[in-house]
Design a protein around this motif. Sequence first.
Motif, short mmCIF file in Angstrom:
data_model
loop_
_atom_site.label_atom_id
_atom_site.label_comp_id
_atom_site.label_asym_id
_atom_site.label_seq_id
_atom_site.Cartn_x
_atom_site.Cartn_y
_atom_site.Cartn_z
N ALA A 1 9.70 5.70 -0.39
CA ALA A 1 10.40 5.00 0.69
C ALA A 1 9.44 3.95 1.26
CB ALA A 1 10.84 5.97 1.78
N PHE A 2 10.01 2.88 1.80
CA PHE A 2 9.22 1.70 2.14
C PHE A 2 9.55 1.20 3.54
CE2 PHE A 2 10.04 2.09 -2.31
CZ PHE A 2 8.90 1.68 -2.98
N LEU A 3 8.50 0.81 4.25
CA LEU A 3 8.61 0.17 5.56
C LEU A 3 7.75 -1.09 5.55
CD1 LEU A 3 8.03 3.36 7.77
CD2 LEU A 3 10.25 2.21 7.44
N SER B 1 4.04 -4.35 2.95
CA SER B 1 4.88 -3.25 2.49
C SER B 1 4.06 -1.97 2.46
CB SER B 1 5.42 -3.57 1.09
OG SER B 1 6.03 -2.43 0.52
N VAL B 2 4.58 -0.94 3.13
CA VAL B 2 3.89 0.35 3.23
C VAL B 2 4.85 1.42 2.71
CG1 VAL B 2 2.74 1.98 4.76
CG2 VAL B 2 2.60 -0.49 5.21
N GLU B 3 4.35 2.22 1.77
CA GLU B 3 5.19 3.19 1.07
C GLU B 3 4.64 4.59 1.23
OE1 GLU B 3 6.56 4.16 -3.58
OE2 GLU B 3 5.16 2.53 -3.13
N ALA B 4 5.54 5.55 1.31
CA ALA B 4 5.20 6.96 1.09
C ALA B 4 5.76 7.33 -0.27
CB ALA B 4 5.81 7.84 2.17
N VAL B 5 4.93 7.96 -1.11
CA VAL B 5 5.35 8.24 -2.48
C VAL B 5 4.97 9.65 -2.89
CG1 VAL B 5 3.22 7.25 -3.46
CG2 VAL B 5 5.27 7.45 -4.88
N HIS B 6 5.90 10.27 -3.61
CA HIS B 6 5.62 11.59 -4.19
C HIS B 6 6.01 11.56 -5.66
CE1 HIS B 6 5.09 15.90 -4.48
NE2 HIS B 6 6.25 15.97 -5.12
N ALA C 1 0.85 -1.19 0.00
CA ALA C 1 0.00 0.00 0.00
C ALA C 1 0.88 1.23 0.00
CB ALA C 1 -0.92 0.00 1.21
N ALA C 2 0.62 2.14 -0.94
CA ALA C 2 1.41 3.38 -1.07
C ALA C 2 0.52 4.57 -0.77
CB ALA C 2 2.00 3.50 -2.46
N PHE C 3 1.01 5.46 0.10
CA PHE C 3 0.27 6.63 0.53
C PHE C 3 0.87 7.90 -0.06
CE2 PHE C 3 -0.60 3.34 3.61
CZ PHE C 3 -1.95 3.50 3.88
N VAL C 4 0.00 8.85 -0.36
CA VAL C 4 0.41 10.11 -0.97
C VAL C 4 1.26 10.93 0.00
CG1 VAL C 4 -0.44 12.32 -1.82
CG2 VAL C 4 -1.60 10.19 -2.48
N ALA C 5 2.43 11.36 -0.47
CA ALA C 5 3.28 12.28 0.29
C ALA C 5 3.26 13.63 -0.41
CB ALA C 5 4.71 11.75 0.36
N PRO C 6 3.05 14.72 0.33
CA PRO C 6 2.99 16.04 -0.31
C PRO C 6 4.31 16.50 -0.93
CG PRO C 6 1.94 16.08 1.86
CD PRO C 6 2.66 14.77 1.75
N SER C 7 5.43 15.94 -0.49
CA SER C 7 6.73 16.35 -1.01
C SER C 7 7.73 15.24 -0.77
CB SER C 7 7.22 17.62 -0.31
OG SER C 7 7.55 17.34 1.04
N ILE D 1 -4.64 7.02 -0.43
CA ILE D 1 -4.01 5.82 -1.00
C ILE D 1 -3.71 6.10 -2.46
CG2 ILE D 1 -4.24 3.37 -1.48
CD1 ILE D 1 -6.29 3.28 0.83
N ASP D 2 -2.42 6.18 -2.80
CA ASP D 2 -2.05 6.42 -4.19
C ASP D 2 -2.22 5.15 -5.02
OD1 ASP D 2 -0.72 8.18 -6.29
OD2 ASP D 2 0.64 6.45 -6.26
N HIS D 3 -1.72 4.03 -4.50
CA HIS D 3 -1.85 2.78 -5.24
C HIS D 3 -1.65 1.59 -4.31
CE1 HIS D 3 2.57 3.52 -5.52
NE2 HIS D 3 2.65 2.20 -5.44
N LEU D 4 -2.08 0.44 -4.79
CA LEU D 4 -1.88 -0.85 -4.12
C LEU D 4 -1.26 -1.82 -5.11
CD1 LEU D 4 -5.43 -1.38 -2.53
CD2 LEU D 4 -3.44 -0.37 -1.39
N TRP D 5 -0.50 -2.79 -4.59
CA TRP D 5 -0.10 -3.97 -5.35
C TRP D 5 -0.65 -5.18 -4.61
CZ3 TRP D 5 4.43 -4.67 -9.01
CH2 TRP D 5 4.69 -3.48 -9.71
#
Length: 249
Positions: free
Chosen positions: A107-109, A116-121, A66-72, A131-135
Amino acid sequence: MFDHVTIRVSDRAASEDFYALVLRTLGIGISVRSESYVEWDDFALALANVETTMMNAKPPTRRLHAAFVAPSREHVDEFWRVGTEAGYRDNGAPGPRPQYRDDYYGAFLLDPDGNSVEAVHHSAVRRGGWIDHLWIRVADIEASSRFYATIAPIAGLHVRRVSDDRAQITGLTGSFSVVAGESTEEVHLAFPAPDDATVDAFHRAATAAGYRDDGAPGKRVVYHAGYYAAFVLDPDGNNIELVHHNRPA
């Protein structure tokens, strides 16, 4: 794209602590907390039920990304720094991932259950949700692709085959991918519907195609007045929902 995504966890306190800590670095705070679940707007967790003798046993979610939206990019860095300093497992240090997009930075934790949990910009992060995206890993990419192709026209989704072992499902904004591998277990995906009739059509099309019913169309006032939804199971047993909230305009 997503109305909401729910995962099940083996230790609610441990998982709540993890997500509360790392999502706070992205500006995402708890929106609802109850005895049954805790919610960060379009993402929620609930305690797994691992009593295997029960018909409704619900194991923890495993092998989800799961990837979450990061503002920067700085928010991505902070997400990873805070998480690793708190003792959570690193799964990929902050940095560019140009294999996804030219300006992709993530970045991933790993959460307490190993997801797997991601912050993505990047320049096209999801709008209107966290939630930006899932795999999601699936046992049979062909079967999974057929399932999503069946519901896509009704749910406002588009299915695109990316490679032999991956298909991407997109909405107006945001996406998820189904990827061949050992199946992701026990994830719940809910997509928004514009009216009750669309919910009915979703359930009718899926069950007519032979997919398993997991809840006929109807009101679920346990969530809120006007909540109208239907549920089916995808080929890997994940619960897929279409929901119309019937909230005043």
